[in-house]
Scaffold this active site. Structure first.
Site, PDB file in Angstrom:
ATOM      1  N   HIS A 180       0.839  -1.208   0.000  1.00  8.89           N
ATOM      2  CA  HIS A 180       0.000   0.000   0.000  1.00  8.89           C
ATOM      3  C   HIS A 180       0.875   1.261   0.000  1.00  8.89           C
ATOM      4  CE1 HIS A 180      -3.731  -2.291   0.802  1.00  8.89           C
ATOM      5  NE2 HIS A 180      -2.949  -3.052   1.554  1.00  8.89           N
ATOM      6  N   ASN A 215      -9.803  -3.541   1.930  1.00  9.69           N
ATOM      7  CA  ASN A 215      -9.513  -3.434   0.503  1.00  9.69           C
ATOM      8  C   ASN A 215     -10.794  -3.177  -0.269  1.00  9.69           C
ATOM      9  OD1 ASN A 215      -6.689  -3.899   0.658  1.00  9.69           O
ATOM     10  ND2 ASN A 215      -7.009  -6.108   0.715  1.00  9.69           N
TER      11      ASN A 215
END
Length: 498
Positions: A57, A130
């Site tokens: 990320h 997510n």
């Protein structure tokens, strides 16, 4: 219109700067002088401007907003920020790509991170998920290896499809997520046009101590929009920051993106008898059996003022819970409870929670101290617990989590002092000493204990008495107390010597 006066330029210590373009030198041709401390400060800070990027990320975008409760869910949770319809809570959200580095293009085929920080009156609640409801693996032993397979080959330093598919082909549990990743939803058109999911199973519990297993779903109100490979390739060729630009510009023009938050709820009894492991991160719960229950609306309506300070340094962790919401037996979640907070302490420092974007909006009282960049002020209470110092933070049983009943196993906080004898062996040891040893022991204890507060001396004397009455009496006399008076005050039955 009168021109706005520019603020005065200063050093980081606040000293006003008279000339910020010309170095201090011995003569017009130099050399430089080391006394030019404002130049040194700029060089030294510049050399340290970069911090390690996130292992996963790494590239992301963020914004502030509000979460508004639209449905009563108090039968499932006692979380204060969900306590009544209409209640609003400030949030910070960070979206991200998962596998790419900080310089990656936004429109690549990749899973997207969807992390929400709720600044509640009972502390921060981080929902770190997510844009997909499942993940590639269900066992934390495989997580690090999975990420390695998605990154660069250690020899060529290239992204390598053979690595990716080699791992996936050896881990069939990844098939559900792989199918989503390579489907039409594999490349979202923007962060605004995708859903978000907590993915893991979490727990909720109400004010009656009833426990429920839940899954979180953020459904975009903008509608789902995705890109084809050809559209993504064209966009990447024109602009590598498409998602960042879209989110920032939408908020700037007042087109605030919104998501509706839903939960699925499963009772412990349903979980125990369910046909597959409900805590398996690679599987969803059927909506027909566990329908979506509306909770509230998330709106993003303010852009950060400083990307690095507020987005790059934002730290989300699945272990940030509030009373009424907690973890589950999901193995991947259990590992993430440790790994995320540990990653932040490595990347940002041990006091990352004191940074403005991560700082809770409610009062914070704990026994953690010191470390790099500590900013706690007014914490005059001691740094150990338990203690009997007036005004020191104390735990409150009303916030104790309910026990989990997992078949024959009960997960709870068991009293480590219950059913334990802390006195017999200490008394047996004392009784092995001769008279000289006993006297020296009492004097040594009194020399140290006598410097403590009176209430502490008396509390500790009670323990000596419980080990052996003579033990207590010798220490009491060494401290200058009348043993008979102390025994009466403490309620010690000294009719039979130990």
């Amino acid at each position: 219109m009168e021109a706005r006066k520019a603020p005065r330029l200063t050093t980081a210590d606040g000293r006003p700067i008279g000339d910020n373009q010309n170095a201090l030198t011995a003569g017009p041709r130099g050399p430089l002088l080391i006394q030019d401390v404002q130049l040194l400060e700029q060089i030294q800070h510049f050399n340290r401007e970069r911090i390690p990027e996130r292992v996963v990320h790494a590239k992301g975008s963020g914004a502030y907003g509000t979460f508004t409760v639209t449905n009563d869910v108090t039968r499932y949770t006692k979380a204060a920020f969900l306590s009544e319809v209409g209640k609003q809570t400030e949030v910070f959200v960070r979206f991200s790509t998962v596998a790419g580095e900080r310089g990656a293009a936004d429109a690549e085929r990749d899973v997207r991170g969807f992390a929400v920080k709720f600044y509640t009156e009972e502390g921060n609640f981080d929902l770190v998920g997510n844009n997909t409801p499942v993940f590639f693996v269900r066992d934390p032993y495989k997580f690090q290896m999975f990420i390695h397979s998605q990154k660069r080959h250690p020899k060529t330093n290239l992204r390598d499809p053979d690595m990716q598919w080699d791992f996936w082909s050896l881990c069939p549990e990844s098939l559900h997520q792989v199918t989503i990743l390579f489907s039409d939803r594999g490349i979202p058109a923007s962060y605004r046009h995708m859903n978000g999911y907590g993915s893991h199973t979490y727990s909720m519990y109400n004010d009656r101590g009833e426990l429920f297993w839940v899954k979180f779903h953020f459904k975009t109100q903008q509608g789902i929009k995705c890109l084809t490979d050809e559209e993504a390739a064209r966009l990447i060729g024109e602009d590598r920051e498409t998602h960042q630009r879209d989110l920032y510009e939408a908020i700037e023009r007042g087109d605030y993106p919104r998501w509706t938050l839903y939960i699925q709820v499963m009772t412990p009894e349903q979980a125990e008898n369910f046909r597959w492991n409900p805590f398996d991160l690679t599987k969803v719960w059927p909506h027909a059996e566990f329908p979506l229950i509306e909770v509230g609306v998330l709106e993003l309506n303010r852009n950060p003022e400083n990307y690095f300070a507020e987005v790059e340094q934002a730290a989300f962790k699945p272990s940030a819970f509030v009373p009424g919401i907690g973890p589950s037996p999901d193995k991947m979640l259990q590992a993430r409870l440790m790994s995320y907070a540990d990653a932040h302490r490595y990347r940002l420092g041990v006091n990352y929670q004191q940074l403005k974007v991560n700082r809770p909006r409610c009062p914070v009282h704990h026994y953690q101290r010191d470390g790099f960049m500590a900013q706690i002020e007014g914490s005059g209470h001691p740094n150990y617990f338990p203690n009997s110092i007036p005004g020191s933070p104390q735990d409150d049983p009303i916030y104790k989590e309910p026990a989990w009943h997992l078949g024959e196993v009960i997960v709870d906080r068991y009293d480590s002092r219950k059913d334990h004898d802390d006195y017999t062996q200490a008394g047996n040891l004392y009784r092995l000493f001769d008279e000289g040893q006993k006297d020296r022991l009492a004097r040594a204890i009194a020399a140290s204990l006598g410097q403590a507060r009176l209430e502490v001396q008396k509390r500790q004397l009670g323990h000596f008495y419980r080990a052996d009455v003579d033990y207590g009496r010798r220490v009491a006399r060494a401290l200058g107390f009348d043993p008979a008076a102390i025994e009466a005050e403490l309620g010690i039955d000294a009719s039979v010597a130990g």
